[in-house]
Write an enzyme that holds these catalytic residues in place. Structure first.
Site, short mmCIF file in Angstrom:
data_model
loop_
_atom_site.label_atom_id
_atom_site.label_comp_id
_atom_site.label_asym_id
_atom_site.label_seq_id
_atom_site.Cartn_x
_atom_site.Cartn_y
_atom_site.Cartn_z
N GLU A 47 8.14 -4.63 -23.14
CA GLU A 47 9.52 -4.96 -23.07
C GLU A 47 9.92 -6.36 -22.67
O GLU A 47 9.95 -6.44 -21.38
CB GLU A 47 10.44 -4.08 -22.57
CG GLU A 47 11.72 -4.28 -22.94
CD GLU A 47 12.72 -3.16 -22.15
OE1 GLU A 47 13.72 -2.66 -23.02
OE2 GLU A 47 12.57 -2.98 -21.24
N ASP A 94 8.35 -1.42 -18.80
CA ASP A 94 9.70 -1.54 -19.13
C ASP A 94 10.23 -2.74 -18.51
O ASP A 94 9.70 -3.20 -17.19
CB ASP A 94 10.59 -0.26 -18.39
CG ASP A 94 11.88 -0.33 -18.28
OD1 ASP A 94 12.51 -0.24 -19.41
OD2 ASP A 94 12.40 -0.26 -17.19
#
Length: 649
Positions: free
Chosen positions: A350, A314
């Site tokens: 990401e 993330d």
């Protein structure tokens, strides 16, 4: 019990337990032990070492011993409880008191953990990259509302690997589950004030501890059993991990561990305030060696102790930060590259955060595959709005401006249209606007740029004609996803046509909004059967195409972009929203022909001559998938639809 290297946290041996923390800001540090009732039974002081490590060995301690740290710091006004940030099992407790002195007991207690486990000889599936089909699910949200599961297993690790769930994944052709965070999390202060909870889990409090929310009794053993069972059925497990911030929030936020132990754990500005490059109040300083060591230790634990197959990171730009600048040569990436354990698993980034120099799509090093938000945006705009052919053409062939074919298979685009944050596929064709009022932020949260199209009316209720348009657009979008070069990522909820009622940021909705609906309507059932068939078709064709294009020893693939008349696309053609085709000749044995018609009327395409006929694998104008041979030299593509053809065998 095997002897293990002593790292941060609690390390069990056959003689007892080592406790170790890095704490340059600490004045005194003790570990307090707790019995099964949560009552403090002993206190042991840790000694400061020359390198600012604090350590103690306590003989006779076994597994499942509760503990917490009691600390005083130079900046703190009084002693306070700390949770072990490196713990392998933690439990949240309501406010209470412990012992005769009535000292408030800790909110979080960690437990010593033995990782001995019978893997029954089960090995990782090792799915080839070109065959990987990612499916993103939330452990609780995916099975909580499944009536075919025993009630006590719904929403648990055990429910995700139950035979009913496994059969569904096998029928759907899913090779790899991408689990939303399963590490222990805490709720943000603002959510607690609204009696809401962080359902998604992107607010970690202990990176290496499986969340007790998803367990019946023992989260460690039940999580391992889930992974072992999934592996036994050929399904990989990719963990979505959060090493960009912690649950300690920002200035004035709670203190759980790192804030008291080492202020350099976080990026700070010149005034000593937390830099917020994550939107969550703080940003980890991954270039700080002790923090880097802590993260690597956690990652290795998930691979070695849980046998996970990879990670999705993330806000991964934070991992390459040196304060305000990103580098693909950062200490973190260098450490991963040189670690024989971590370099051997799938790595997905990401590729952004919200800080300066934060958007880094295509900039991660070799071995890292990246979530491609441009793929999402352009395909949505093409089918649901008025984007020209030039917007999607690069993404059909792997987004090579960012992910060049010479770098395949070591660096693929992760293609997706829907993720946990944003509209589901059903909502993408049912809502023009977000409807996030239940989140308690006056509908201000969630991304405003959804590029959705409700096909004529806002909400799920619609006429038959609108419903048919929605179903066709779902087929267009999924075909574009699964037959584009790269690694496809599906949202698990989309296999069920699940709607979040227009909520595009359901992070705090632990209810039917987020619990996937297994009671399918006729349309949803038809779509699921179609999508399962589409995935099978993809797996029969695309791996060979991708492998051929990644083969450095063969000639480059032949690519032809054509108008329906069979002429080469011109700049004027590319700038318009018009039908077009693409012929990919990956090698002498593998070819693929795409016919795309975004117009509201049928278009006849001339077919390139071959040694034989063409076979139509996919026609999105049809709600059922069945291959058929095409014997003529042209092909009619119906309005707002696409076809995928291969040479007839």
């Amino acid at each position: 019990m095997q002897q293990t290297d002593v790292g941060f946290g609690a390390t069990l041996t056959s003689e007892g337990c080592h406790f170790c923390l890095y704490g340059p800001d600490v004045l005194t540090l003790a570990v307090v032990l707790f019995d099964k009732e949560g009552i403090a039974t002993a206190l042991h002081r840790l000694e400061r070492q020359a390198n600012d490590h604090w350590a103690v060995f306590i003989p006779g301690i076994g597994e499942n011993t509760g503990y917490a740290f009691w600390v005083t710091t130079a900046t703190g006004s009084s002693a306070q409880w700390l949770l072990d940030p490196h713990a392998h099992r933690v439990q949240h407790h309501q406010a209470r008191h412990s012992g005769s002195d009535r000292v408030a007991a800790p909110e979080w207690i960690a437990y010593t953990t033995c990782h001995d486990f019978d893997w029954q000889g089960c090995e990782r599936p090792a799915i080839a990259l070109e065959k990987t089909v990612l499916c993103e699910v939330h452990v609780k949200g995916y099975t909580k509302a499944n009536p075919d599961l025993p009630a006590n297993l719904r929403g648990t690790y055990s429910g995700l690997c139950h035979p009913v769930t496994l059969a569904h994944f096998r029928q759907s052709g899913i090779t790899s589950l991408q689990l939303m965070p399963i590490a222990a999390k805490a709720d943000e202060t603002h959510l607690a004030a609204k009696s809401l909870t962080n359902f998604w889990g992107y607010n970690p409090i202990a990176w290496s501890a499986p969340d007790e929310r998803f367990a019946s009794v023992d989260p460690v053993r039940e999580c391992k059993t889930m992974i072992r069972t999934l592996h036994a059925h050929g399904i990989e497990v990719i963990l979505d991990v959060v090493y960009n911030h912690t649950a300690e929030e920002g200035n004035g936020g709670p203190v759980y561990h790192f804030k008291a132990l080492d202020h350099q754990s976080y990026l700070m500005d010149e005034q000593g305030l937390f830099k917020n490059y994550t939107g969550c109040g703080n940003t980890l300083n991954v270039s700080h060696p002790p923090m880097l060591q802590a993260i690597l230790q956690s990652l290795r634990s998930w691979v070695l102790n849980y046998q996970v197959d990879g990670f999705r990171f993330d806000l991964a730009a934070t991992l390459g930060r040196n304060h305000d600048h990103f580098s693909s040569d950062s200490a973190f990436f260098d450490a991963i590259r040189n670690d024989p354990v971590l370099s051997s698993v799938k790595l997905i980034a990401e590729p952004w955060d919200i800080g300066p120099d934060g958007y880094q799509s295509g900039a991660f090093p070799a071995g890292w595959h990246e979530c491609n938000d441009q793929f999402r945006d352009h395909w949505r705009s093409f089918w649901l709005h008025d984007a020209p052919a030039a917007a999607v053409a690069p993404h059909l062939l792997g987004s090579q401006p960012q992910f060049p074919a010479p770098n395949w298979p070591h660096k693929y685009s992760i293609n997706y249209l829907c993720y946990h944050d944003g509209f589901t596929l059903q909502d993408l064709v049912s809502f023009n606007h977000r409807h996030n009022h239940p989140n308690g932020e006056n509908n201000r949260d969630g991304h405003p740029d959804n590029r959705s199209n409700n096909q004529g009316t806002e909400g799920l209720a619609a006429t038959d004609a609108i419903q048919k348009r929605r179903e066709k657009q779902k087929r267009n979008l999924m075909t574009s996803l699964l037959f584009s070069l790269g690694m496809p990522h599906l949202l698990g909820a989309d296999l069920h046509s699940h709607s979040q009622q227009g909520n595009n940021n359901a992070y705090c909705q632990d209810n039917d909004t987020s619990w996937v609906n297994w009671s399918l309507s006729k349309e949803a059932h038809t779509f699921r059967i179609w999508l399962q068939s589409l995935i099978r078709q993809r797996q029969a064709v695309m791996p060979a195409i991708m492998a051929a294009m990644a083969d450095k020893t063969s000639a480059p693939a032949s690519i032809r972009w054509l108008t329906p008349a069979g002429t080469t696309m011109t700049e004027q053609n590319w700038a318009a929203r018009q039908p077009f085709s693409c012929l990919v000749q990956a090698d002498e044995n593998n070819a693929l022909l795409y016919l795309l018609n975004p117009d509201d009327y049928p278009v006849r395409f001339g077919l390139p001559p071959t040694q034989g006929n063409w076979t139509c694998l996919v026609d999105t104008a049809e709600e059922h998938l069945s291959a058929r041979n095409i014997h003529q030299s042209d092909c009619l593509v119906r309005p707002v639809s696409m076809m995928i053809l291969i040479p007839a065998s």
